[in-house]
Design a protein around this motif. Structure first.
Motif, PDB file in Angstrom:
ATOM      1  N   ARG A 126      38.519 -93.402   7.300  1.00 32.46           N
ATOM      2  CA  ARG A 126      38.482 -92.539   6.113  1.00 32.46           C
ATOM      3  C   ARG A 126      39.147 -93.225   4.923  1.00 32.46           C
ATOM      4  O   ARG A 126      38.589 -93.274   3.833  1.00 32.46           O
ATOM      5  CB  ARG A 126      39.154 -91.200   6.390  1.00 32.46           C
ATOM      6  N   ASP A 127      40.345 -93.757   5.142  1.00 31.01           N
ATOM      7  CA  ASP A 127      41.076 -94.408   4.055  1.00 31.01           C
ATOM      8  C   ASP A 127      40.313 -95.606   3.509  1.00 31.01           C
ATOM      9  O   ASP A 127      40.220 -95.799   2.290  1.00 31.01           O
ATOM     10  CB  ASP A 127      42.465 -94.852   4.519  1.00 31.01           C
ATOM     11  N   ILE A 180      34.170 -86.616   5.111  1.00 27.93           N
ATOM     12  CA  ILE A 180      34.710 -87.262   3.921  1.00 27.93           C
ATOM     13  C   ILE A 180      34.566 -86.286   2.755  1.00 27.93           C
ATOM     14  O   ILE A 180      33.620 -85.491   2.714  1.00 27.93           O
ATOM     15  CB  ILE A 180      34.013 -88.608   3.604  1.00 27.93           C
ATOM     16  N   LYS A 217      40.501 -92.785  13.254  1.00 30.07           N
ATOM     17  CA  LYS A 217      39.576 -92.296  12.220  1.00 30.07           C
ATOM     18  C   LYS A 217      40.213 -92.256  10.838  1.00 30.07           C
ATOM     19  O   LYS A 217      39.518 -92.415   9.837  1.00 30.07           O
ATOM     20  CB  LYS A 217      39.024 -90.926  12.608  1.00 30.07           C
ATOM     21  N   TYR A 230      37.047 -96.161   3.667  1.00 27.84           N
ATOM     22  CA  TYR A 230      35.859 -95.676   2.965  1.00 27.84           C
ATOM     23  C   TYR A 230      36.226 -95.147   1.582  1.00 27.84           C
ATOM     24  O   TYR A 230      35.574 -95.477   0.591  1.00 27.84           O
ATOM     25  CB  TYR A 230      35.156 -94.580   3.772  1.00 27.84           C
ATOM     26  N   GLU A 248      32.742 -81.339   1.836  1.00 22.26           N
ATOM     27  CA  GLU A 248      32.864 -82.383   2.848  1.00 22.26           C
ATOM     28  C   GLU A 248      31.476 -82.799   3.317  1.00 22.26           C
ATOM     29  O   GLU A 248      30.581 -81.967   3.426  1.00 22.26           O
ATOM     30  CB  GLU A 248      33.680 -81.844   4.030  1.00 22.26           C
ATOM     31  N   LEU A 293      33.279 -88.508  11.070  1.00 20.07           N
ATOM     32  CA  LEU A 293      34.348 -87.759  10.432  1.00 20.07           C
ATOM     33  C   LEU A 293      33.850 -87.162   9.129  1.00 20.07           C
ATOM     34  O   LEU A 293      32.779 -87.517   8.651  1.00 20.07           O
ATOM     35  CB  LEU A 293      35.573 -88.654  10.196  1.00 20.07           C
TER      36      LEU A 293
END
Length: 104
Positions: free
Chosen positions: A90-91, A27, A86, A93, A34, A25
């Motif tokens: 993400r959250d 970030i 995902k 990380y 990104e 994904l």
């Protein structure tokens, strides 16, 4: 990040013999907007490094698609239908990154 893009990177990572599964994904990155991030689960008993995966991916996909961040996880979070969640990756990380920055 387009799903065909992430699928190509996930397939490249999953083709490594030491990787059981991977999720890719984007970030946020202040410089580039990104970055490609990979969350990977290794096969039992295999030791794989981020450098191993970078080399492996360099042989299979374009350089700009290679993951710039690799995090090894015990398992990938899934929703009720079994699809990788995902947004949880993400959250988690981003929260871990913010906590790390606050403590350094």
């Amino acid at each position: 990040m387009a799903s065909t893009f992430t699928r190509e990177v996930e397939d490249a990572l999953a083709s490594h013999p030491g990787i059981a599964e991977a999720a890719v994904l984007g970030i946020p990155d202040p410089e580039w907007g990104e970055l490609v991030a990979a969350f990977v689960v290794t096969r039992n008993g295999n030791h794989v490094t981020a450098q191993d995966l970078a080399t492996h991916c360099a042989e299979r996909i374009a350089g700009y698609k290679k993951p710039r961040v690799v995090q090894f996880v015990k398992e990938l979070p899934r929703n009720a239908t079994g699809k990788v969640a995902k947004f949880i990756l993400r959250d988690t990380y981003l929260n871990d990154s913010q906590q790390h920055q606050a403590t350094t």
